[in-house]
Enzyme design. Structure first.
Site, PDB file in Angstrom:
ATOM      1  N   ASN A   1       0.822  -1.212   0.000  1.00 39.49           N
ATOM      2  CA  ASN A   1       0.000   0.000   0.000  1.00 39.49           C
ATOM      3  C   ASN A   1       0.855   1.261   0.000  1.00 39.49           C
ATOM      4  O   ASN A   1       0.493   2.262  -0.622  1.00 39.49           O
ATOM      5  CB  ASN A   1      -0.968  -0.007   1.188  1.00 39.49           C
TER       6      ASN A   1
ATOM      7  N   PHE B   1      22.222  -0.366  -0.582  1.00 40.46           N
ATOM      8  CA  PHE B   1      22.920   0.901  -0.377  1.00 40.46           C
ATOM      9  C   PHE B   1      22.379   2.005  -1.289  1.00 40.46           C
ATOM     10  O   PHE B   1      21.530   1.780  -2.146  1.00 40.46           O
ATOM     11  CB  PHE B   1      24.418   0.680  -0.598  1.00 40.46           C
TER      12      PHE B   1
ATOM     13  N   CYS C   1      24.305   9.889 -13.496  1.00 33.65           N
ATOM     14  CA  CYS C   1      22.984  10.181 -14.073  1.00 33.65           C
ATOM     15  C   CYS C   1      21.881  10.397 -13.048  1.00 33.65           C
ATOM     16  O   CYS C   1      21.184  11.407 -13.097  1.00 33.65           O
ATOM     17  CB  CYS C   1      22.577   9.058 -15.026  1.00 33.65           C
TER      18      CYS C   1
END
Ligand SMILES: NC(=O)c1ccc[n+]([C@@H]2O[C@H](COP(=O)([O-])OP(=O)(O)OC[C@H]3O[C@@H](n4cnc5c(N)ncnc54)[C@H](O)[C@@H]3O)[C@@H](O)[C@H]2O)c1
Length: 435
Positions: free
Chosen positions: A213, A261, A267
């Site tokens: 949820n 991690f 990018c």
């Protein structure tokens, strides 16, 4: 099977009808007399597509009835499914009062029952509730868990509005328990559904519904924030999201869903930052996207804090590039951790077979010159040398071949794993970052 359902709301009413339709005899229990009366007239307690016909037909077939008496229902059935409400408390916890009250009633009834009884928690509950429920039933029945009764967690995934369809077409059926017989009994209820049955630890079953949820809420919010930015730029957000959903390799896929991690690289941080800046330029609030970076920084802090709880100040890094298979060090979260540790006086030895100081060029070189200017003194291409150095081994990449060195690892103060490799996980000194 003879089944009792506690709670005749959205989940309970749908379960009552659908289980009866699948051939079972089902008794509904509710504290609300009006709901009980409705079922006993062959009427549903909710408005939901198809449920009227199902309840009417199965009532006519004599397969469903309802009562306010928990005792009557328990004594007449072998399995009870709890579907009572679990609203929020003002502090944001789930209010489990109805669940615990139901457990008391079930306990009192089990006291008078000779046969084994299976209790199924279908409501959404916090991890640990299954155990607590068992304790309450033990207290009120005077009988032992798994001797006289068992408690199985089996979360419901249906959505209102399409509840009957969802009941018959779940993606998975999750069953968490500590009693094979009871889990099999529950699995039997769903054997005709076209979905795999996943038998898991109780707490995994309890947690999954929250995770589902929360992710659904995240998806909606993500699409809304993207939509707000797109609109401010005069771009059709639905076309953008339609394309987004067509990438079933990187977007709508299991990729990037392994707990571990922080992200990094040239990018993700740059482009997320770019999108947030466009939103700000257009005076838009995008709280969800704006906070992603904070969460990512927190993950680095968690790793740093875990390392610094250890005694030794000699650390071996296995992997430095922002991910394995590349030499790209730009915005690598491992570089961040290394830089912070060096600043605190730690000694490092770094092994990354893809990073060769002499071959680093361009922005990759300038980045590392700025953040780890003495990298050439810290790095080795000999795994054994790296492993001999540190008392703490930080596993950052999955592709490091540690099989030959398991004895070294066993002797270290700590093995801290950021990527969840299997090889060291049985060692006593092994610690994962978020598992
Ligand atoms: N509604 C959904 O779409 C949905 C989907 C999946 C899971 N869930 C979860 O399922 C649970 C039930 O949700 P719902 O929407 O059906 O709730 P609801 O409020 O519609 O129904 C709960 C029912 O439980 C009854 N009840 C309370 N105490 C009782 C007791 N001691 N004995 C018998 N009945 C009792 C209430 O009278 C009510 O009829 C919740 O934990 C919810 O989070 C809901």
């Amino acid at each position: 099977m003879r089944i009792s359902i506690f709670g005749l709301g959205y989940v309970g009413c749908v379960s009552l009808g659908c289980l009866a339709k699948n051939g079972h005899h089902v008794i509904g229990v509710d504290v609300n007399q009006q709901k009980v009366d409705l079922i006993n007239q062959g009427l549903p307690t909710i408005v939901e597509y198809e449920i009227d016909e199902i309840i009417a037909a199965e009532f006519k077939n004599g397969k469903i009835k309802a009562t306010t008496s928990a005792k009557e229902a328990i004594l007449d059935t072998s399995i009870s499914i709890i579907c009572v409400g679990t609203p929020s408390t003002p502090q944001g916890h789930l209010n489990l009062a109805y669940i615990y009250k139901t457990a008391e009633q079930i306990g009192i009834a089990i006291k008078e029952k000779d046969e084994f009884h299976t209790v199924v928690i279908r409501s959404t509950v916090m991890p640990g509730t299954n155990e607590k429920l068992g304790e309450i039933i033990e207290q009120y029945s005077g009988k032992k868990r798994n001797m006289a009764f068992s408690v199985v967690s089996n979360p419901e995934f249906l959505r209102e509005g399409t509840a009957v369809k969802d009941y018959y077409n779940p993606s998975i059926t999750v069953i968490g328990g500590d009693n094979e017989f009871a889990m099999e009994q529950v699995a039997e209820l769903y054997k005709d559904l076209p979905a795999p049955i996943e038998k898991v630890d109780i707490k995994v079953a309890e947690m999954i519904k929250y995770v589902n949820n929360s992710f659904h809420a995240l998806k909606i919010t993500f699409a809304n924030e993207v939509g707000n930015i797109a609109k401010s730029l005069g771009i059709d957000s639905h076309k953008v999201m339609e394309l987004f959903c067509k990438d079933t390799h990187l977007n709508i896929s299991p990729n990037y869903f392994k707990s571990g991690f922080a992200y990094g690289g040239s990018c993700l941080p740059k482009d997320l930052g770019g999108l947030i800046t466009i939103a700000k330029d257009n005076y838009l609030d995008i709280p969800m996207l704006s906070n992603i970076n904070d969460s990512n920084e927190y993950q680095k802090k968690l790793a740093f804090d875990l390392i610094t709880t250890k005694k030794s100040k000699k650390i071996t890094f296995l992997g430095l590039a922002f991910k394995e298979g590349t030499d790209d060090l730009r915005y690598s979260p491992f570089v961040d951790v290394a830089e912070k540790l060096l600043g605190k006086g730690y000694e490092l030895c770094i092994y990354d077979p893809n990073v060769h100081i002499s071959k680093l060029i361009g922005t990759n070189k300038s980045y590392i010159d700025e953040h780890l200017p003495h990298l050439s003194k810290l790095i080795t291409d000999d795994l054994e040398v790296a492993l001999q150095f540190g008392d703490i081994v930080l596993i950052n990449h999955r592709n490091v071949n540690l099989e030959k060195f398991i004895n070294y690892l066993g002797e270290k103060e700590a093995i801290i794993d950021l990527v969840r490799i299997k090889i060291a996980s049985n060692l006593a000194n092994y610690q994962g970052l978020c598992w």
